[in-house]
Design an enzyme around this catalytic site. Structure first.
Site, PDB file in Angstrom:
ATOM      1  N   ALA A  57     -27.920  -0.275  53.521  1.00  0.00           N
ATOM      2  CA  ALA A  57     -29.741  -0.118  53.105  1.00  0.00           C
ATOM      3  C   ALA A  57     -29.678  -0.109  51.647  1.00  0.00           C
ATOM      4  O   ALA A  57     -30.299  -0.857  51.028  1.00  0.00           O
ATOM      5  CB  ALA A  57     -30.281   0.787  53.810  1.00  0.00           C
ATOM      6  N   ASN A  87     -28.433  -3.046  49.567  1.00  0.00           N
ATOM      7  CA  ASN A  87     -29.441  -4.157  49.784  1.00  0.00           C
ATOM      8  C   ASN A  87     -30.742  -3.933  48.778  1.00  0.00           C
ATOM      9  O   ASN A  87     -30.736  -5.028  48.130  1.00  0.00           O
ATOM     10  CB  ASN A  87     -29.780  -4.222  50.965  1.00  0.00           C
ATOM     11  CG  ASN A  87     -28.688  -4.372  52.237  1.00  0.00           C
ATOM     12  OD1 ASN A  87     -27.841  -4.920  52.015  1.00  0.00           O
ATOM     13  ND2 ASN A  87     -29.054  -4.336  53.261  1.00  0.00           N
ATOM     14  N   SER A 147     -41.269   2.368  59.567  1.00  0.00           N
ATOM     15  CA  SER A 147     -41.669   1.509  60.495  1.00  0.00           C
ATOM     16  C   SER A 147     -42.663   2.363  61.306  1.00  0.00           C
ATOM     17  O   SER A 147     -42.555   3.634  61.283  1.00  0.00           O
ATOM     18  CB  SER A 147     -40.958   0.903  61.441  1.00  0.00           C
ATOM     19  OG  SER A 147     -39.943   1.864  62.072  1.00  0.00           O
ATOM     20  N   ALA A 151     -43.509  -8.641  61.579  1.00  0.00           N
ATOM     21  CA  ALA A 151     -44.447  -9.960  61.355  1.00  0.00           C
ATOM     22  C   ALA A 151     -45.980  -9.869  61.094  1.00  0.00           C
ATOM     23  O   ALA A 151     -46.528 -10.794  60.499  1.00  0.00           O
ATOM     24  CB  ALA A 151     -44.121 -10.930  62.650  1.00  0.00           C
ATOM     25  N   ASP A 180     -35.188  -3.631  53.872  1.00  0.00           N
ATOM     26  CA  ASP A 180     -34.520  -3.217  52.860  1.00  0.00           C
ATOM     27  C   ASP A 180     -35.280  -4.489  51.633  1.00  0.00           C
ATOM     28  O   ASP A 180     -35.513  -4.118  50.226  1.00  0.00           O
ATOM     29  CB  ASP A 180     -33.174  -3.430  52.676  1.00  0.00           C
ATOM     30  CG  ASP A 180     -32.541  -2.520  53.540  1.00  0.00           C
ATOM     31  OD1 ASP A 180     -33.009  -1.523  53.720  1.00  0.00           O
ATOM     32  OD2 ASP A 180     -31.304  -2.904  54.253  1.00  0.00           O
TER      33      ASP A 180
END
Length: 288
Positions: free
Chosen positions: A6, A9, A165, A200, A229
């Site tokens: 992570a 990235n 999230s 999405a 990331d």
């Protein structure tokens, strides 16, 4: 074989967007450790803060794409070089100066020493006026939700930006907290911005002034690994460029769209001059 992780990235994403990025960590003192550092350097990421460990192996992660929509993950990280990260290894890199320190909830899951190092870095950076970004990034195969909450909820108090999230928010709040309750608690504790990744459906950004939603950029998704990331790198890039909240979010969802439209954790991340390629263009466009 690919480099992943992570923090790596995000560092690569920022470097590709024209920012100076440095990665501090611990890698094995063998060909795999050299592979990690070589890949980071090739992408313009400073690795002076990396330490080579002669006694511990590289951490490995195996990804199996079982179906088009389901990926299985297997970790081989116990006793890895990364798990031996210590506070002393971070003192020099942090003292070198930075506008921003980005941390994730993965590193403190690796060991007691790694957890102590991340906690120290967040506290030291916050005291020094460095903007601290924390991506919850919960990995259920590394630790339980209760263990993660015990470490990450106190850590979030030192962050200016918390990214999660929707199902991770209660890991930086009281167990079972809904989104509104968790966000309100974080803002009361001094967090300036809470970003909620919605896949999405885009993302929501909460500040003391209210909430703003950014829809996702429509692309054909081929690989969602690394999307969070990429989103984070895009948002932090906008922060470093002084963009307002709406434009930071727009850059975040745009960079996230690049990531899911290409294979690999970071290989499809855009350069700065490539951002307009998909932002505002219909899917399937051809640039001539």
């Amino acid at each position: 074989m690919h480099l992943a992780g992570a923090e790596c990235n995000v560092a690569i994403g920022l470097a590709r967007l024209g920012h100076r990025a440095a990665w501090a960590g611990r890698v094995s003192d063998d060909e795999l450790g050299e592979f990690v550092l070589r890949q980071l350097r090739a992408e313009g990421v400073d690795t002076d803060g990396a330490t080579r460990d002669p006694d511990r192996p590289a951490g490995l992660m195996f990804l199996e794409r079982r179906t088009a929509d389901v990926t299985r993950v297997r970790y081989h990280r116990a006793g890895s070089a990364g798990s031996a990260l210590s506070t002393d290894q971070l003192r020099g890199p942090l003292a070198a100066g930075a506008r921003l320190l980005h941390l994730t909830g993965i590193t403190p899951a690796l060991s007691d020493s790694a957890r102590a190092a991340v906690t120290w870095a967040a506290q030291a950076a916050s005291r020094s006026g460095i903007h601290v970004s924390l991506d919850v990034n919960h990995r259920a195969r590394l630790w339980s939700r209760d263990a993660a909450r015990a470490a990450l909820a106190p850590l979030a108090a030192h962050a200016s930006l918390v990214i999660a999230s929707a199902d991770e928010l209660d890991l930086v709040a009281e167990a079972g907290s809904d989104e509104d309750t968790a966000v309100a608690g974080l803002l009361r504790r001094g967090v300036e911005t809470v970003l909620v990744k919605l896949g999405a459906d885009g993302a929501r950004a909460y500040t003391r002034e209210g909430v703003r939603h950014a829809p996702a950029v429509a692309v054909t998704a081929v690989d969602t690994v690394g999307a969070g990331d990429a989103f984070t790198a895009g948002y932090l890039s906008g922060y470093l460029d002084g963009l307002d909240l709406a434009d930071r979010l727009r850059r975040a969802v745009t960079v996230g769209a690049f990531a899911v439209a290409c294979h690999g954790d970071w290989e499809g991340l855009p350069r700065r001059d490539e951002l307009p390629m998909i932002d505002g263009r219909p899917a399937g466009s051809t640039l001539r």
